[in-house]
Design an enzyme around this catalytic site. Structure first.
Site, short mmCIF file in Angstrom:
data_model
loop_
_atom_site.label_atom_id
_atom_site.label_comp_id
_atom_site.label_asym_id
_atom_site.label_seq_id
_atom_site.Cartn_x
_atom_site.Cartn_y
_atom_site.Cartn_z
N GLU A 1 -19.60 3.64 33.82
CA GLU A 1 -18.45 4.52 33.98
C GLU A 1 -18.59 5.68 32.99
O GLU A 1 -17.64 6.38 32.70
CB GLU A 1 -17.14 3.77 33.80
CG GLU A 1 -17.03 2.97 32.52
CD GLU A 1 -15.69 2.28 32.39
OE1 GLU A 1 -14.68 3.00 32.30
OE2 GLU A 1 -15.65 1.05 32.36
N CYS B 1 -15.27 -1.31 34.42
CA CYS B 1 -16.17 -2.32 33.82
C CYS B 1 -16.74 -3.29 34.84
O CYS B 1 -17.52 -4.18 34.49
CB CYS B 1 -15.44 -3.10 32.74
SG CYS B 1 -14.85 -2.06 31.41
N THR C 1 -11.12 -0.46 19.77
CA THR C 1 -11.80 -1.17 20.87
C THR C 1 -12.91 -0.32 21.49
O THR C 1 -13.29 -0.52 22.63
CB THR C 1 -10.80 -1.63 21.96
OG1 THR C 1 -10.19 -0.47 22.55
CG2 THR C 1 -9.72 -2.51 21.40
N SER D 1 -2.53 -2.80 30.51
CA SER D 1 -3.91 -3.23 30.82
C SER D 1 -4.13 -4.68 30.41
O SER D 1 -4.78 -5.45 31.13
CB SER D 1 -4.94 -2.30 30.16
OG SER D 1 -4.99 -2.48 28.76
N HIS E 1 -15.22 -10.70 30.55
CA HIS E 1 -15.34 -9.30 30.17
C HIS E 1 -14.55 -9.16 28.86
O HIS E 1 -13.40 -9.60 28.79
CB HIS E 1 -14.74 -8.40 31.26
CG HIS E 1 -14.46 -7.02 30.76
ND1 HIS E 1 -15.45 -6.21 30.25
CD2 HIS E 1 -13.30 -6.31 30.64
CE1 HIS E 1 -14.91 -5.08 29.86
NE2 HIS E 1 -13.62 -5.10 30.07
N LYS F 1 -6.86 -14.75 25.33
CA LYS F 1 -5.51 -14.71 25.89
C LYS F 1 -5.53 -15.16 27.35
O LYS F 1 -4.65 -15.87 27.80
CB LYS F 1 -4.94 -13.28 25.83
CG LYS F 1 -4.63 -12.80 24.44
CD LYS F 1 -3.88 -11.50 24.56
CE LYS F 1 -3.96 -10.68 23.29
NZ LYS F 1 -3.01 -9.58 23.28
N ASN G 1 -16.52 -2.76 22.72
CA ASN G 1 -16.50 -2.75 24.18
C ASN G 1 -17.69 -1.95 24.71
O ASN G 1 -17.90 -0.80 24.29
CB ASN G 1 -15.18 -2.14 24.70
CG ASN G 1 -14.96 -2.42 26.18
OD1 ASN G 1 -15.82 -2.99 26.86
ND2 ASN G 1 -13.81 -2.02 26.69
N SER H 1 -10.90 -2.11 35.17
CA SER H 1 -9.58 -1.50 35.30
C SER H 1 -9.47 -0.66 36.55
O SER H 1 -10.46 -0.11 37.05
CB SER H 1 -9.29 -0.61 34.08
OG SER H 1 -8.90 -1.42 33.01
P1 HMG Z 1 -2.08 -2.11 19.49
O1 HMG Z 1 -0.81 -1.80 20.16
O2 HMG Z 1 -2.51 -1.26 18.37
O3 HMG Z 1 -2.11 -3.59 18.95
O4 HMG Z 1 -3.23 -2.04 20.57
P2 HMG Z 1 -0.96 -4.69 18.92
O5 HMG Z 1 0.18 -4.20 18.14
O6 HMG Z 1 -0.74 -5.21 20.33
O7 HMG Z 1 -1.72 -5.78 18.06
C1 HMG Z 1 -2.88 -6.38 18.53
C2 HMG Z 1 -2.89 -7.83 18.06
O8 HMG Z 1 -3.06 -7.84 16.63
C3 HMG Z 1 -1.56 -8.58 18.32
O9 HMG Z 1 -1.92 -9.90 18.67
C4 HMG Z 1 -0.88 -8.57 16.95
O10 HMG Z 1 0.02 -9.64 16.76
C5 HMG Z 1 -2.10 -8.71 16.04
P3 HMG Z 1 -1.49 -10.49 20.12
O11 HMG Z 1 -0.03 -10.51 20.14
O12 HMG Z 1 -2.05 -9.51 21.12
O13 HMG Z 1 -2.14 -11.82 20.17
N1 HMG Z 1 -1.87 -8.29 14.65
C6 HMG Z 1 -2.35 -8.96 13.59
N2 HMG Z 1 -3.08 -10.09 13.51
C7 HMG Z 1 -3.43 -10.53 12.25
N3 HMG Z 1 -3.06 -9.88 11.11
C8 HMG Z 1 -2.33 -8.75 11.16
C9 HMG Z 1 -1.95 -8.25 12.44
N4 HMG Z 1 -1.24 -7.16 12.85
C10 HMG Z 1 -1.20 -7.20 14.21
N5 HMG Z 1 -1.98 -8.14 10.03
C11 HMG Z 1 -4.65 -2.58 22.40
C12 HMG Z 1 -4.05 -3.07 21.08
C13 HMG Z 1 -5.69 -3.60 22.88
C14 HMG Z 1 -3.55 -2.45 23.44
C15 HMG Z 1 -5.33 -1.20 22.17
O14 HMG Z 1 -6.39 -1.33 21.27
C16 HMG Z 1 -5.86 -0.56 23.45
O15 HMG Z 1 -5.14 0.13 24.16
N6 HMG Z 1 -7.19 -0.76 23.78
C17 HMG Z 1 -7.79 -0.23 24.98
C18 HMG Z 1 -7.35 -0.95 26.25
C19 HMG Z 1 -7.91 -2.34 26.37
O16 HMG Z 1 -8.87 -2.72 25.74
N7 HMG Z 1 -7.31 -3.15 27.28
C20 HMG Z 1 -7.78 -4.49 27.54
C21 HMG Z 1 -7.57 -4.93 28.98
S1 HMG Z 1 -8.13 -3.71 30.16
C22 HMG Z 1 -9.87 -3.93 30.26
O17 HMG Z 1 -10.39 -4.91 29.78
C23 HMG Z 1 -10.67 -2.87 30.93
C24 HMG Z 1 -11.42 -1.94 29.99
O18 HMG Z 1 -12.53 -2.60 29.43
C25 HMG Z 1 -11.86 -0.67 30.74
C26 HMG Z 1 -12.62 -0.80 32.03
O19 HMG Z 1 -12.43 -1.68 32.85
O20 HMG Z 1 -13.39 0.12 32.26
C27 HMG Z 1 -10.54 -1.47 28.84
#
Ligand code: HMG
Length: 401
Positions: free
Chosen positions: A79, A111, A152, A201, A233, A242, A275, A308
């Site tokens: 991609e 992906c 990520t 996502s 993935h 999760k 990633n 996605s």
């Molecule tokens: P965010 O909002 O910064 O993070 O973004 P958060 O607030 O959700 O925190 C993440 C985790 O850290 C949480 O755990 C917190 O509790 C924990 P969870 O509730 O999820 O289990 N946390 C802590 N843990 C330990 N000590 C601490 C602490 N503070 C917080 N002190 C997000 C996270 C992944 C949303 C962001 O990075 C993002 O948008 N990433 C890109 C999108 C993505 O990867 N999505 C995944 C699914 S989609 C997919 O896989 C397709 C993709 O690969 C693309 C494709 O297909 O081409 C992305």
């Protein structure tokens, strides 16, 4: 006839960023990145690496002369394509010296691209049992500095030879798959950075996994207990956990323990790369196979692919007798130890250094990049690639400049 993975190789750029240091710079608790998201190191691509060079470098060291001769299809899942028209597969085909009587095509669905390529390869091999198909998954994940997705990011590629009578893993049974038109993550053609609805996502990833798993159980009568491990993935290493947790209560405590333990092993390489989009699931498989010495031959391994937008698929493969002998474990471990750490400042500079988008030509310094295959510039709108191992005269010419 069994069809599956005969060889599997991997490449990541030689530079990485420590996620603890990125967290400090972004005023975030380091544990959020290393535990909450589950990433230790992020691979950072220099300007001399793009999806074509990453893919070609991943394939370079696993191909022998017989493969060069027998590969008759090159399928390039990406991609991060470099051209709206010409496929990355054609460049890789030349850079690797593959038999001219081959098909070469790029496959896109976020992906999921490399998984789609594998399924196409299976069909081709079923009709042409002598064939070998080179499947590539190669990408650079870019969200932007100081964005929610920054932690990520990553870059790298996986190359697989799919053939009959495979020596590593034979695909077994049907797949379960699902498509739904959603906007969880996408990249419009005018942007070099992804758009993402992070929380949505995550929810969709888990929902797709649960749905295809339900469908898979109905199609096969298999349960979690039939699997030695399930690879996912991995946009970041907490994500697969999760999804697995969403269904794990279906099985006994002993099986839960086994699946969770093997899940951890399957995230080891991804945790240190980030990633890599299309290659991510297969990097996780590689991590499981190369990091878990006692994984029994004959084990069934589940594979969940998610792209996605979105398409999800669950399928499975069985480890072949002596599969370990056919891995490139040492080569991959060498790659990890030879990488160089860079500071957050250096990472930001590299991130901002992009290729001209106005048609200008450019020459790039490839001396700092230890990769065998590099992007050496753009001339008259055409990307210039060098295979340092093969194009000795051009490479020497570069050196004397
Ligand atoms: P965010 O909002 O910064 O993070 O973004 P958060 O607030 O959700 O925190 C993440 C985790 O850290 C949480 O755990 C917190 O509790 C924990 P969870 O509730 O999820 O289990 N946390 C802590 N843990 C330990 N000590 C601490 C602490 N503070 C917080 N002190 C997000 C996270 C992944 C949303 C962001 O990075 C993002 O948008 N990433 C890109 C999108 C993505 O990867 N999505 C995944 C699914 S989609 C997919 O896989 C397709 C993709 O690969 C693309 C494709 O297909 O081409 C992305």
């Amino acid at each position: 006839m069994e069809i599956g993975i005969d060889k599997i190789g991997f490449y990541a750029p030689h530079l990485f960023l420590d996620m603890n240091k990125l967290a400090v710079e972004r005023n975030v608790e380091p544990a959020k990145f290393t535990i909450g998201i589950g990433q230790e190191k992020m691979a950072v691509p220099p300007i001399t690496q793009d999806s074509v060079t990453l893919a070609a470098n991943a394939a370079l060291n696993i191909l022998d002369e017989e493969d060069q001769e027998k590969i008759d299809v090159v399928l390039f899942g990406t991609e991060t394509g470099i051209d709206h028209s010409k496929s990355g597969a054609v460049y890789v085909h030349r850079l690797l010296g593959i038999n001219p009587n081959a098909r070469a095509v790029e496959v896109k669905q976020a992906c999921y691209g490399a998984t789609a390529a594998i399924q196409m390869a299976k069909g081709h091999i079923a009709l042409n049992p002598e064939s070998r198909v080179l499947v590539l998954g190669s990408d650079i994940a870019r969200y932007g500095l100081n964005t929610g997705g920054e932690a990520t990011q990553g870059a790298g590629a996986v190359a697989m030879i799919i053939s009959a009578e495979p020596r590593v893993m034979a695909f077994e049974g049907p797949s379960a798959y699902l498509t739904d038109d959603i906007m969880d993550f996408w990249r419009p053609v005018y942007s070099d950075k992804a758009m993402v609805d992070g929380k949505f996502s995550n929810e969709q990833y888990i929902s797709f996994f649960s749905k295809v798993w339900e469908q898979y159980k109905k199609k096969t009568d298999l349960t979690l207990a039939d699997f030695e491990a399930i690879c996912f993935h991995l946009p970041y290493t907490k994500m697969g956990k999760k999804a697995l947790r969403a269904v794990i209560d279906e099985t006994s405590e002993a099986v839960q323990e086994r699946l969770m333990e093997n899940y951890q092993v399957s995230t080891q390489y991804n945790r240190n790369v980030g990633n890599i989009y299309t290659g991510s699931l297969y990097l996780s498989l590689l991590s499981l196979l190369e990091e878990k010495a006692e994984l029994a031959e004959g084990s069934l391994v589940g594979l969940f692919s998610y792209g996605s937008g979105a398409v999800g698929e669950f399928f499975a493969g069985r480890l072949q007798p002596n599969y370990r002998k056919h891995l490139f474990t040492e080569q991959h471990q060498e790659l990890f130890v030879s990488r160089k750490e860079i500071s957050v400042e250096e990472y930001e500079e590299i991130f901002e250094e992009t290729l001209p988008s106005d048609g200008r030509s450019i020459e790039l310094d490839i001396h700092e990049d230890p990769a065998a295959i590099c992007l050496s510039g753009i001339k008259e709108h055409s990307r210039q690639y060098i295979n340092k191992q093969r194009d000795v005269s051009t490479w020497k010419g570069e050196e004397s400049r």
